[in-house]
Scaffold this active site. Structure first.
Site, PDB file in Angstrom:
ATOM      1  N   LEU A   1       4.853  -6.762  -1.904  1.00 56.02           N
ATOM      2  CA  LEU A   1       5.235  -7.490  -0.259  1.00 56.02           C
ATOM      3  C   LEU A   1       5.177  -8.844  -0.769  1.00 56.02           C
ATOM      4  O   LEU A   1       5.588  -9.773  -1.741  1.00 56.02           O
ATOM      5  CB  LEU A   1       3.867  -7.067   0.172  1.00 56.02           C
ATOM      6  CG  LEU A   1       3.128  -6.328   0.134  1.00 56.02           C
ATOM      7  CD1 LEU A   1       1.928  -6.096   1.086  1.00 56.02           C
ATOM      8  CD2 LEU A   1       3.910  -4.626  -0.183  1.00 56.02           C
TER       9      LEU A   1
ATOM     10  N   GLY B   1       1.688  -4.704  -4.285  1.00 55.13           N
ATOM     11  CA  GLY B   1       2.932  -4.023  -3.095  1.00 55.13           C
ATOM     12  C   GLY B   1       3.898  -3.587  -4.374  1.00 55.13           C
ATOM     13  O   GLY B   1       4.306  -2.348  -4.459  1.00 55.13           O
TER      14      GLY B   1
ATOM     15  N   ASN C   1      -3.059  -6.792  -8.030  1.00 49.78           N
ATOM     16  CA  ASN C   1      -4.144  -7.880  -8.223  1.00 49.78           C
ATOM     17  C   ASN C   1      -4.168  -8.898  -7.587  1.00 49.78           C
ATOM     18  O   ASN C   1      -4.578  -9.970  -6.865  1.00 49.78           O
ATOM     19  CB  ASN C   1      -3.206  -8.941  -9.418  1.00 49.78           C
ATOM     20  CG  ASN C   1      -1.809  -8.946  -8.672  1.00 49.78           C
ATOM     21  OD1 ASN C   1      -1.464  -8.295  -8.012  1.00 49.78           O
ATOM     22  ND2 ASN C   1      -1.597  -9.920  -9.343  1.00 49.78           N
ATOM     23  N   GLU C   2      -4.347  -8.009  -5.764  1.00 53.72           N
ATOM     24  CA  GLU C   2      -4.709  -8.544  -4.762  1.00 53.72           C
ATOM     25  C   GLU C   2      -5.620 -10.253  -4.871  1.00 53.72           C
ATOM     26  O   GLU C   2      -5.360 -10.617  -4.589  1.00 53.72           O
ATOM     27  CB  GLU C   2      -4.687  -8.069  -3.369  1.00 53.72           C
ATOM     28  CG  GLU C   2      -3.351  -7.535  -2.866  1.00 53.72           C
ATOM     29  CD  GLU C   2      -3.156  -5.771  -4.065  1.00 53.72           C
ATOM     30  OE1 GLU C   2      -3.515  -5.181  -5.101  1.00 53.72           O
ATOM     31  OE2 GLU C   2      -1.669  -5.506  -3.741  1.00 53.72           O
TER      32      GLU C   2
HETATM   33  C1  LIG Z   1     -11.395  -7.003   5.277  1.00 49.20           C
HETATM   34  C2  LIG Z   1     -10.721  -6.939   4.790  1.00 49.20           C
HETATM   35  C3  LIG Z   1      -9.832  -6.572   5.806  1.00 49.20           C
HETATM   36  C4  LIG Z   1      -8.822  -6.238   6.176  1.00 49.20           C
HETATM   37  C5  LIG Z   1      -8.268  -6.302   5.436  1.00 49.20           C
HETATM   38  C6  LIG Z   1      -6.618  -5.622   5.698  1.00 49.20           C
HETATM   39  C7  LIG Z   1      -5.252  -6.121   5.391  1.00 49.20           C
HETATM   40  C8  LIG Z   1      -5.973  -7.285   4.147  1.00 49.20           C
HETATM   41  C9  LIG Z   1      -4.292  -7.811   3.997  1.00 49.20           C
HETATM   42  C10 LIG Z   1      -3.850  -8.264   3.530  1.00 49.20           C
HETATM   43  C11 LIG Z   1      -2.778  -7.218   1.843  1.00 49.20           C
HETATM   44  C12 LIG Z   1      -1.662  -7.368   1.863  1.00 49.20           C
HETATM   45  C13 LIG Z   1      -1.150  -6.788   0.505  1.00 49.20           C
HETATM   46  C14 LIG Z   1      -0.478  -7.594  -0.024  1.00 49.20           C
HETATM   47  C15 LIG Z   1       0.276  -6.953  -1.344  1.00 49.20           C
HETATM   48  C16 LIG Z   1       1.240  -7.684  -2.250  1.00 49.20           C
HETATM   49  O1  LIG Z   1       1.925  -7.605  -2.941  1.00 49.20           O
HETATM   50  S1  LIG Z   1       1.665  -9.850  -2.437  1.00 49.20           S
HETATM   51  C17 LIG Z   1       2.202  -9.707  -3.001  1.00 49.20           C
HETATM   52  C18 LIG Z   1       1.605 -10.131  -4.739  1.00 49.20           C
HETATM   53  N1  LIG Z   1       2.906  -9.943  -5.591  1.00 49.20           N
HETATM   54  C19 LIG Z   1       2.933 -11.596  -6.636  1.00 49.20           C
HETATM   55  O2  LIG Z   1       1.759 -11.924  -6.794  1.00 49.20           O
HETATM   56  C20 LIG Z   1       3.790 -11.490  -7.445  1.00 49.20           C
HETATM   57  C21 LIG Z   1       4.446 -12.855  -7.407  1.00 49.20           C
HETATM   58  N2  LIG Z   1       5.602 -13.467  -7.905  1.00 49.20           N
HETATM   59  C22 LIG Z   1       5.295 -13.581  -9.035  1.00 49.20           C
HETATM   60  O3  LIG Z   1       4.309 -13.408 -10.078  1.00 49.20           O
HETATM   61  C23 LIG Z   1       6.951 -13.897  -9.866  1.00 49.20           C
HETATM   62  O4  LIG Z   1       7.618 -14.528  -9.491  1.00 49.20           O
HETATM   63  C24 LIG Z   1       7.297 -12.887 -10.882  1.00 49.20           C
HETATM   64  C25 LIG Z   1       6.515 -12.443 -12.375  1.00 49.20           C
HETATM   65  C26 LIG Z   1       7.085 -11.761 -10.095  1.00 49.20           C
HETATM   66  C27 LIG Z   1       8.677 -12.757 -11.487  1.00 49.20           C
HETATM   67  O5  LIG Z   1       8.530 -14.516 -12.275  1.00 49.20           O
HETATM   68  P1  LIG Z   1       9.581 -15.134 -12.289  1.00 49.20           P
HETATM   69  O6  LIG Z   1      11.330 -14.024 -13.080  1.00 49.20           O
HETATM   70  O7  LIG Z   1       9.328 -16.276 -13.672  1.00 49.20           O
HETATM   71  O8  LIG Z   1      10.414 -15.643 -10.954  1.00 49.20           O
HETATM   72  P2  LIG Z   1       9.923 -17.098 -10.348  1.00 49.20           P
HETATM   73  O9  LIG Z   1       8.980 -16.828 -10.289  1.00 49.20           O
HETATM   74  O10 LIG Z   1      10.445 -17.951 -10.564  1.00 49.20           O
HETATM   75  O11 LIG Z   1      10.798 -16.255  -8.854  1.00 49.20           O
HETATM   76  C28 LIG Z   1      11.789 -16.712  -8.458  1.00 49.20           C
HETATM   77  C29 LIG Z   1      11.567 -16.411  -6.693  1.00 49.20           C
HETATM   78  O12 LIG Z   1      10.836 -15.355  -5.985  1.00 49.20           O
HETATM   79  C30 LIG Z   1      10.097 -16.261  -4.868  1.00 49.20           C
HETATM   80  N3  LIG Z   1       9.101 -14.890  -5.196  1.00 49.20           N
HETATM   81  C31 LIG Z   1       8.680 -14.042  -6.320  1.00 49.20           C
HETATM   82  N4  LIG Z   1       7.676 -13.122  -5.912  1.00 49.20           N
HETATM   83  C32 LIG Z   1       7.642 -13.459  -4.726  1.00 49.20           C
HETATM   84  C33 LIG Z   1       7.453 -12.536  -3.211  1.00 49.20           C
HETATM   85  N5  LIG Z   1       6.159 -11.428  -3.485  1.00 49.20           N
HETATM   86  N6  LIG Z   1       7.524 -12.695  -1.845  1.00 49.20           N
HETATM   87  C34 LIG Z   1       8.624 -14.063  -2.071  1.00 49.20           C
HETATM   88  N7  LIG Z   1       8.683 -14.125  -2.184  1.00 49.20           N
HETATM   89  C35 LIG Z   1       8.976 -14.093  -4.104  1.00 49.20           C
HETATM   90  C36 LIG Z   1       9.988 -17.189  -5.704  1.00 49.20           C
HETATM   91  O13 LIG Z   1       8.753 -18.178  -4.758  1.00 49.20           O
HETATM   92  C37 LIG Z   1      10.938 -17.578  -6.136  1.00 49.20           C
HETATM   93  O14 LIG Z   1      11.738 -18.137  -5.205  1.00 49.20           O
HETATM   94  P3  LIG Z   1      12.675 -19.432  -5.513  1.00 49.20           P
HETATM   95  O15 LIG Z   1      13.776 -18.676  -6.552  1.00 49.20           O
HETATM   96  O16 LIG Z   1      12.280 -20.479  -6.049  1.00 49.20           O
HETATM   97  O17 LIG Z   1      12.939 -19.808  -3.871  1.00 49.20           O
END
Ligand SMILES: CC/C=C\C/C=C\C/C=C\CC/C=C/CC(=O)SCCNC(=O)CCNC(=O)[C@H](O)C(C)(C)COP(=O)(O)OP(=O)(O)OC[C@H]1O[C@@H](n2cnc3c(N)ncnc32)[C@H](O)[C@@H]1OP(=O)(O)O
Length: 302
Positions: free
Chosen positions: A108, A153, A177-178
């Site tokens: 996401l 996501g 991995n949330e």
């Molecule tokens: C009791 C409970 C009650 C209620 C519950 C109700 C709801 C629950 C609530 C919430 C649920 C929400 C669920 C969410 C699920 C998700 O999917 S959350 C997203 C999880 N994703 C991640 O953690 C991945 C993060 N990214 C990375 O680890 C790395 O970017 C990756 C390994 C994918 C790639 O690495 P690399 O090639 O080195 O690239 P960079 O890290 O340099 O990234 C490049 C640019 O992209 C931006 N970016 C990376 N990931 C995201 C993302 N997911 N969203 C937006 N932007 C992202 C990053 O910041 C860099 O940006 P920049 O170029 O610096 O501007």
């Protein structure tokens, strides 16, 4: 003949509840270009569809650089592409893969969940639900050719598919991995994982926020096959051919039988799920930790 007609009627009756209210929202797609053989090629800024009409298969390439994060616009384009393919009788299967080297999808889009207003969070979450429902219940055979890392996501999108092929690259990992981000995977993320790998493995994976490298992903069953990177697409194609050999109506009905109870749960609790999400994501503590996480990702380079 009578049996075939009967099956079609039964299929329509079973599929109808999901067809209602699940139409993709209008979005920005490019003009559909007519192919020489009458099959339309779909183009949109972030989704590239490569049709193979002879095989009845289309390859859907995600192209939302740098990391294929599932933004609102990207989700809308994905849904419109899926809907067009479902409505085109030429296609019986799709292969979803990435056009971003080394990354299937970063999950996401964190910027959609950070620093926005509650109306935006509600709209975004509805689109995430829609993506899950539409892919999970698609009447097409959907195969994920996972050619990169696929957290959260991104993993969820793969789990909606009927079959997952992962490239054997030690840099790639897949999982929900949330918890590592301090957030909780919603019940329908959890249900999809439980349906795929079983309750005990899912509980461990979810609590620990495990991201599985290829061999582990195969062992636990998050993916169905791990192959050398240069064979991911060809493997997906040959698996697709096997799945398309099965009589379509029987396969579609079986898919619905298997997935209906899980989808029904979200369909009946959809509004409450949106309210829960908005309440959770609006919390100061959650906003602070998401903001800090995004900053950490940005500073990684510097
Ligand atoms: C009791 C409970 C009650 C209620 C519950 C109700 C709801 C629950 C609530 C919430 C649920 C929400 C669920 C969410 C699920 C998700 O999917 S959350 C997203 C999880 N994703 C991640 O953690 C991945 C993060 N990214 C990375 O680890 C790395 O970017 C990756 C390994 C994918 C790639 O690495 P690399 O090639 O080195 O690239 P960079 O890290 O340099 O990234 C490049 C640019 O992209 C931006 N970016 C990376 N990931 C995201 C993302 N997911 N969203 C937006 N932007 C992202 C990053 O910041 C860099 O940006 P920049 O170029 O610096 O501007």
């Amino acid at each position: 003949m009578a049996l075939a007609v009967g099956m079609r009627v039964l299929t329509r009756a079973l599929l109808r509840p999901w067809a209602r209210g699940l139409r993709a929202a209008p979005g920005r797609t490019g003009p559909a270009a007519g192919g020489g053989d009458g099959v339309r090629c779909f183009r949109s800024p972030r989704v590239l569809v490569e049709p193979d009409p002879a095989a009845g298969v289309a390859v859907v390439k995600m192209r939302n650089p740098p990391v294929n994060s599932l933004s609102l616009e990207f989700l809308t384009e994905l849904l419109i592409s899926l809907e067009k393919l479902e409505n085109d009788k030429t296609f019986h299967g799709i292969i979803i893969t990435s056009d971003c080297p080394g990354i299937f999808s970063a999950g996401l889009d964190l910027t959609e969940m950070c620093g926005r207003d509650p109306e935006h969070y509600a709209e975004y979450w509805k689109a995430v639900q829609e993506m899950w429902l539409r892919f999970y219940l698609s009447n097409l055979v959907v195969i994920a050719a996972i050619n990169g890392i696929s957290p959260a996501g991104g993993c969820l999108l793969s789990l909606t598919c009927d079959y997952r092929v992962l490239a054997n690259n030690p840099k790639y990992a897949i999982g929900l991995n949330e918890t590592l981000l301090g957030i909780v995977a919603p019940f329908w993320f959890k249900d999809t994982l439980v349906n795929t790998i079983g309750h005990r493995s899912a509980e461990r994976a979810l609590q620990l926020g495990l991201l599985f490298p290829p061999a582990e992903a195969l062992r636990v069953g998050v993916v169905d096959q791990v192959v050398p990177e240069d064979q991911v697409q060809s493997t997906a194609r040959s698996v697709m051919a096997q799945w398309l050999d099965i009589p379509d109506h029987a396969r579609q009905l079986t898919k619905i039988l298997m997935r209906k109870p899980t989808a029904d749960r979200l369909l009946t609790e959809r509004d409450a799920d949106i309210e829960n999400f908005v309440r959770f994501i609006c919390k100061d503590s959650i906003q602070k930790s998401l903001h800090a996480y995004l900053e950490k990702l940005k500073q990684k380079k510097g």
